[in-house]
Design a protein around this motif. Structure first.
Motif, PDB file in Angstrom:
ATOM      1  N   LEU A 197      45.127  31.026  44.463  1.00 50.79           N
ATOM      2  CA  LEU A 197      43.917  31.630  43.904  1.00 50.79           C
ATOM      3  C   LEU A 197      44.165  32.159  42.494  1.00 50.79           C
ATOM      4  CD1 LEU A 197      42.547  33.601  47.004  1.00 50.79           C
ATOM      5  CD2 LEU A 197      41.918  31.321  46.208  1.00 50.79           C
ATOM      6  N   ARG A 198      45.307  32.801  42.270  1.00 50.89           N
ATOM      7  CA  ARG A 198      45.625  33.321  40.942  1.00 50.89           C
ATOM      8  C   ARG A 198      45.762  32.194  39.914  1.00 50.89           C
ATOM      9  NH1 ARG A 198      49.765  38.006  42.964  1.00 50.89           N
ATOM     10  NH2 ARG A 198      48.338  39.772  42.738  1.00 50.89           N
ATOM     11  N   ALA A 199      46.432  31.121  40.327  1.00 50.45           N
ATOM     12  CA  ALA A 199      46.582  29.988  39.407  1.00 50.45           C
ATOM     13  C   ALA A 199      45.225  29.381  39.076  1.00 50.45           C
ATOM     14  CB  ALA A 199      47.498  28.933  40.030  1.00 50.45           C
ATOM     15  N   ALA A 200      44.329  29.355  40.049  1.00 45.48           N
ATOM     16  CA  ALA A 200      43.004  28.782  39.825  1.00 45.48           C
ATOM     17  C   ALA A 200      42.191  29.594  38.829  1.00 45.48           C
ATOM     18  CB  ALA A 200      42.258  28.679  41.162  1.00 45.48           C
ATOM     19  N   GLU A 201      42.438  30.911  38.775  1.00 50.82           N
ATOM     20  CA  GLU A 201      41.706  31.745  37.817  1.00 50.82           C
ATOM     21  C   GLU A 201      41.951  31.298  36.380  1.00 50.82           C
ATOM     22  OE1 GLU A 201      41.082  36.183  39.363  1.00 50.82           O
ATOM     23  OE2 GLU A 201      43.206  35.597  39.459  1.00 50.82           O
ATOM     24  N   ASP A 202      43.098  30.676  36.113  1.00 52.54           N
ATOM     25  CA  ASP A 202      43.424  30.211  34.763  1.00 52.54           C
ATOM     26  C   ASP A 202      42.855  28.825  34.470  1.00 52.54           C
ATOM     27  OD1 ASP A 202      44.903  32.547  34.337  1.00 52.54           O
ATOM     28  OD2 ASP A 202      46.743  31.636  35.139  1.00 52.54           O
ATOM     29  N   GLU A 203      42.205  28.229  35.474  1.00 49.13           N
ATOM     30  CA  GLU A 203      41.722  26.860  35.317  1.00 49.13           C
ATOM     31  C   GLU A 203      40.225  26.776  35.070  1.00 49.13           C
ATOM     32  OE1 GLU A 203      42.871  24.823  38.849  1.00 49.13           O
ATOM     33  OE2 GLU A 203      45.027  25.143  38.559  1.00 49.13           O
ATOM     34  N   THR A 204      39.519  27.895  35.082  1.00 49.94           N
ATOM     35  CA  THR A 204      38.070  27.840  34.951  1.00 49.94           C
ATOM     36  C   THR A 204      37.549  28.988  34.096  1.00 49.94           C
ATOM     37  OG1 THR A 204      35.981  27.790  36.194  1.00 49.94           O
ATOM     38  CG2 THR A 204      37.737  29.178  37.070  1.00 49.94           C
ATOM     39  N   TYR A 205      36.409  28.736  33.458  1.00 52.14           N
ATOM     40  CA  TYR A 205      35.714  29.769  32.705  1.00 52.14           C
ATOM     41  C   TYR A 205      34.374  30.109  33.349  1.00 52.14           C
ATOM     42  CZ  TYR A 205      39.122  28.771  29.047  1.00 52.14           C
ATOM     43  OH  TYR A 205      40.290  28.613  28.345  1.00 52.14           O
ATOM     44  N   ASP A 206      34.038  29.417  34.424  1.00 53.56           N
ATOM     45  CA  ASP A 206      32.764  29.650  35.094  1.00 53.56           C
ATOM     46  C   ASP A 206      32.756  31.016  35.757  1.00 53.56           C
ATOM     47  OD1 ASP A 206      30.161  28.536  36.266  1.00 53.56           O
ATOM     48  OD2 ASP A 206      31.281  29.136  38.064  1.00 53.56           O
ATOM     49  N   SER A 207      31.780  31.857  35.442  1.00 55.92           N
ATOM     50  CA  SER A 207      31.764  33.239  35.920  1.00 55.92           C
ATOM     51  C   SER A 207      31.584  33.318  37.435  1.00 55.92           C
ATOM     52  CB  SER A 207      30.661  34.034  35.223  1.00 55.92           C
ATOM     53  OG  SER A 207      29.387  33.484  35.509  1.00 55.92           O
ATOM     54  N   GLY A 230      39.551  49.689  47.512  1.00 56.11           N
ATOM     55  CA  GLY A 230      38.297  50.393  47.234  1.00 56.11           C
ATOM     56  C   GLY A 230      37.968  50.434  45.760  1.00 56.11           C
ATOM     57  N   ASN A 231      38.912  50.847  44.945  1.00 52.33           N
ATOM     58  CA  ASN A 231      38.677  50.901  43.505  1.00 52.33           C
ATOM     59  C   ASN A 231      38.472  49.515  42.908  1.00 52.33           C
ATOM     60  OD1 ASN A 231      38.778  53.688  43.225  1.00 52.33           O
ATOM     61  ND2 ASN A 231      40.978  53.736  42.891  1.00 52.33           N
ATOM     62  N   GLY A 232      39.214  48.542  43.443  1.00 48.33           N
ATOM     63  CA  GLY A 232      39.073  47.177  42.944  1.00 48.33           C
ATOM     64  C   GLY A 232      37.689  46.614  43.200  1.00 48.33           C
ATOM     65  N   VAL A 233      37.116  46.884  44.368  1.00 49.17           N
ATOM     66  CA  VAL A 233      35.772  46.403  44.675  1.00 49.17           C
ATOM     67  C   VAL A 233      34.740  47.056  43.761  1.00 49.17           C
ATOM     68  CG1 VAL A 233      33.948  46.451  46.423  1.00 49.17           C
ATOM     69  CG2 VAL A 233      36.260  45.754  47.057  1.00 49.17           C
ATOM     70  N   ILE A 234      34.900  48.340  43.500  1.00 43.41           N
ATOM     71  CA  ILE A 234      33.968  49.025  42.593  1.00 43.41           C
ATOM     72  C   ILE A 234      33.992  48.370  41.216  1.00 43.41           C
ATOM     73  CG2 ILE A 234      33.553  51.189  41.357  1.00 43.41           C
ATOM     74  CD1 ILE A 234      34.415  52.647  43.900  1.00 43.41           C
ATOM     75  N   ARG A 235      35.188  48.093  40.724  1.00 41.20           N
ATOM     76  CA  ARG A 235      35.284  47.439  39.415  1.00 41.20           C
ATOM     77  C   ARG A 235      34.715  46.024  39.470  1.00 41.20           C
ATOM     78  NH1 ARG A 235      40.374  50.152  39.169  1.00 41.20           N
ATOM     79  NH2 ARG A 235      41.460  48.279  39.858  1.00 41.20           N
ATOM     80  N   TRP A 236      34.939  45.308  40.585  1.00 37.27           N
ATOM     81  CA  TRP A 236      34.389  43.957  40.735  1.00 37.27           C
ATOM     82  C   TRP A 236      32.873  43.994  40.695  1.00 37.27           C
ATOM     83  CZ3 TRP A 236      31.099  41.222  43.789  1.00 37.27           C
ATOM     84  CH2 TRP A 236      31.183  39.823  43.743  1.00 37.27           C
ATOM     85  N   GLN A 237      32.270  44.954  41.409  1.00 41.69           N
ATOM     86  CA  GLN A 237      30.810  45.064  41.418  1.00 41.69           C
ATOM     87  C   GLN A 237      30.254  45.342  40.030  1.00 41.69           C
ATOM     88  OE1 GLN A 237      30.807  48.107  44.516  1.00 41.69           O
ATOM     89  NE2 GLN A 237      29.671  46.745  45.886  1.00 41.69           N
ATOM     90  N   ASP A 238      30.958  46.139  39.239  1.00 42.91           N
ATOM     91  CA  ASP A 238      30.513  46.418  37.872  1.00 42.91           C
ATOM     92  C   ASP A 238      30.591  45.178  36.991  1.00 42.91           C
ATOM     93  OD1 ASP A 238      30.058  49.056  38.536  1.00 42.91           O
ATOM     94  OD2 ASP A 238      31.997  49.772  37.782  1.00 42.91           O
ATOM     95  N   LEU A 239      31.571  44.326  37.247  1.00 44.18           N
ATOM     96  CA  LEU A 239      31.796  43.150  36.410  1.00 44.18           C
ATOM     97  C   LEU A 239      30.911  41.979  36.805  1.00 44.18           C
ATOM     98  CD1 LEU A 239      33.580  42.097  34.084  1.00 44.18           C
ATOM     99  CD2 LEU A 239      35.248  41.376  35.805  1.00 44.18           C
ATOM    100  N   TYR A 240      30.629  41.840  38.115  1.00 42.11           N
ATOM    101  CA  TYR A 240      29.856  40.701  38.614  1.00 42.11           C
ATOM    102  C   TYR A 240      28.577  41.193  39.287  1.00 42.11           C
ATOM    103  CZ  TYR A 240      34.217  38.161  37.803  1.00 42.11           C
ATOM    104  OH  TYR A 240      35.347  37.607  37.226  1.00 42.11           O
ATOM    105  N   VAL A 241      27.664  41.685  38.478  1.00 44.90           N
ATOM    106  CA  VAL A 241      26.474  42.366  39.000  1.00 44.90           C
ATOM    107  C   VAL A 241      25.602  41.445  39.851  1.00 44.90           C
ATOM    108  CG1 VAL A 241      24.390  43.607  38.351  1.00 44.90           C
ATOM    109  CG2 VAL A 241      26.494  43.937  37.037  1.00 44.90           C
TER     110      VAL A 241
END
Length: 646
Positions: A197-207, A230-241
């Motif tokens: 999954l981490r390697a795949a993050e470097d292969e795409t720009y699609d949000s 918990g904190n990670g999900v909060i930040r994820w929600q802010d980034l991917y509304v």
């Protein structure tokens, strides 16, 4: 644990998760069909897949030609939904590959789904890709596209899979089906390899794709628990509304935002010099491994200070120093005598998590939590597993020492509370080589021989005779280390009891690199870190073996240190209230009212000399909920059983 077996099971879990996640049942209404076929369709729609399959295959037995093949393929589909790949495979082998038409796509889809169930994504794709280029009715298209996405995810290409899951929504015409499609994708990400999954993050720009990947990485690196999650999900929600996964995130179990805090400074009290230093250092390494994995999820800096209790004047002095230097939570000490020393304090201004239990029923002061790799938990787990597997009558072989008495008491108490019967037990001397006397008495072979001798005396001549063991025993609980265990298991076989299931504790697996072929068939409880690490720590055991090879036999202490760090967060947030269960490296951790943390263990069985992970009882039930030491001394054991006067 045998790597190939773990990877194979991993693939099976993925395939089952995906195949059971609400694929629409094939509609062959154009073929007509009588009352029984309509009843099978209703059973499938109600989620009674095995019943539907049974009805379909019964109808197939009374049909012929293409109609028999059609009904058989419908049965195969339902057996796959039910997770019964063996019946599905056997039935599919009885169908000749169709040449064209609807039967060809149904055969191809069933064969591809079976290939995924067996962890063979390339074989599945060879069948699915040609179908994807054909004009298919919508109800057929959605199954083919779902299986294609499943195959690419299992193959290790999450970017391709996410694209296919997203595209599949174009053929879904209601909100419920679209939501099930997204949950299907989420289920696949949860059992995917973090590195992939981490390697795949470097292969795409699609949000959208990045949102899915980052959420999967977050879930699999935190186990969906703790401050980092918990904190990670909060930040994820802010980034991917407006992300498609936002509904899934809103349904996840997340800690209250008010509880997403942590002690700013933690003190670690361990023996790092002199006696038991190897154990102390192994725990320290595990603790810092968890800390460095979680620190990126903390909103403010956290400091860890380490105190050597053997160089600080004892546990009380180390605790006082830690409090004076600003500690908000203390972890340790490790040895039971140090734990008792600290518990003698009337008031502890800063909460403490000790790494051993107090002896007996000693009452701890407030804010005093206890965590230990207690053999009693493992014995209790053995009793529960044997009972859950339908075994009701037990006998036991335990060492004639305090450890043996403790595990026997724990096993018996749990087993009898569940409704089982402890028929008999024998104690043995661990240093012995011959355990015939104990085994013969336990299995009533002595009585059998006595009956033979009486009969021979009456007849007056020798008779053909094989001793017969008692027949009321369902299994043996064997508490032993690896050395004695190898001898006892072989001697059980010699004394006509080799076929009885044997349950044991982690003590039987010494991690010494020796073959355990003499222990084949023995089942034992152990830490998941040793048996089958959860996805978020799957790489840790190997990493620790590479960096600290001298600590290979202390792997359970690495796991203990790892869990101790996460327990700090759970206990600190709970603030004297109930603590949520933690899926840890040493087991599933839960807090009792007396302040003791207990474990629910993983299970393995020796096969061909190596331990192979066993599934939990009802392990796959969740799939149906949302969808239709270098010196040769075993220091790990020495400190664990340290008497109070050491």
């Amino acid at each position: 644990v045998r790597v190939a077996s773990v990877l194979h099971r991993y693939s099976i879990v993925l395939a089952l998760t995906l195949l059971l996640s609400a694929c629409a049942t094939t509609d062959f209404g154009s073929y007509g069909g009588g009352h029984n076929e309509r009843r099978a369709e209703m059973l499938a729609q109600d989620g009674r897949y095995a019943d539907a399959a049974g009805l379909y295959i019964g109808l197939a037995a009374d049909a012929g030609g293409a109609e028999r093949d059609r009904l058989t393929l419908l049965a195969v589909e339902q057996w796959l939904h039910a997770g019964d790949g063996i019946r599905a495979r056997n039935a599919l082998q009885g169908v000749t590959t169709p040449q064209s038409g609807d039967l060809l796509w149904l055969w191809s889809a069933d064969a591809a789904a079976l290939a995924l169930w067996e962890g063979k994504p390339d074989q599945a794709l060879a069948l699915l890709e040609p179908l994807s280029r054909q004009p298919l009715p919508v109800e057929h298209r959605v199954r083919v596209e779902a299986l294609r996405a499943d195959a690419w995810l299992q193959k290790g290409d999450p970017v391709k899979a996410i694209g296919l899951y997203t595209q599949r929504e174009n053929w879904l015409d209601d909100a419920a089906s679209i939501e099930r499609n997204r949950r299907r994708l989420w289920a696949g990400l949860l059992v995917s390899d973090v590195a992939v999954l981490r390697a795949a993050e470097d292969e795409t720009y699609d949000s959208v794709t990045l949102g899915w990947l980052s959420l999967g990485v977050l879930a699999n690196t935190t186990g969906q628990q703790g401050i980092g999650w918990g904190n990670g999900v909060i930040r994820w929600q802010d980034l991917y509304v407006n992300h498609p996964a936002i509904e899934i995130v809103s349904d996840l179990s997340l800690p209250d935002s008010a509880l997403l805090n942590h002690p700013r400074q933690i003190a670690l009290l361990l023996p790092l010099s002199g006696n038991n230093s190897s154990a102390g250092n192994a725990i320290k390494n595990g603790f810092f491994g968890a800390y460095f994995a979680a620190v990126s999820g903390l909103d403010s800096q956290q400091q860890i200070r380490v105190y050597d209790v053997n160089a600080s004047g004892g546990a009380k002095a180390a605790y006082a120093d830690a409090v004076a230097e600003g500690a908000e939570f203390v972890v340790g000490p490790l040895l039971r005598r140090n734990v008792s020393e600290l518990a003698a304090e009337v008031l502890l201004p800063v909460p403490v998590l000790t790494l051993n239990y107090l002896s007996g029923n000693a009452l701890p002061p407030p804010g005093f939590y206890q965590f230990a790799l207690a053999p009693e938990d493992e014995a209790s787990s053995a009793a529960a597993r044997a009972f859950d597997e339908g075994r009701r009558n037990a006998v036991a072989l335990v060492p004639a020492n305090d450890w043996g008495r403790r595990v026997l008491s724990s096993f018996t108490s749990t087993f009898e509370s569940l409704g089982g019967s402890m028929l008999d037990y024998r104690s043995y001397e661990p240093a012995d080589q011959d355990f015939s006397f104990e085994i013969q008495g336990l299995m009533a072979l002595t009585s059998s021989v006595q009956r033979y001798n009486r009969l021979r005396a009456n007849v007056g001549s020798p008779l053909q005779f094989d001793p017969r063991r008692r027949q009321d025993v369902d299994f043996v609980f064997l508490a032993t280390d690896a050395k004695a265990g190898r001898l006892i298991k072989s001697q059980l076989k010699f004394h006509y009891a080799g076929e009885l299931p044997v349950y044991s504790t982690s003590f039987i697996y010494s991690l010494d690199g020796r073959s355990n072929s003499d222990l084949n068939g023995v089942m034992f409880a152990d830490a998941p870190w040793v048996i089958a690490p959860p996805a978020w720590i799957a790489d840790y055991p190997q990493i620790y073996n590479e960096f600290w090879p001298a600590e290979k036999r202390l792997a359970r202490l690495h796991a203990m240190g790892y869990d101790a760090y996460h327990l700090v967060g759970g206990l600190f947030s709970a603030k004297d209230g109930p603590m949520d269960e933690i899926i840890g490296a040493t087991g599933r951790l839960y807090l009792e009212a007396d302040g003791r943390v207990h474990r629910k263990l993983a299970w393995a069985q020796f096969e061909r000399g190596v331990p192979v992970a066993l599934p939990e009882i009802n392990e796959f039930q969740f799939m149906f909920e949302d969808f239709d030491s270098d010196s040769g001394r075993d220091e790990q054991r020495e400190w664990q059983e340290m008497p109070l006067d050491n």
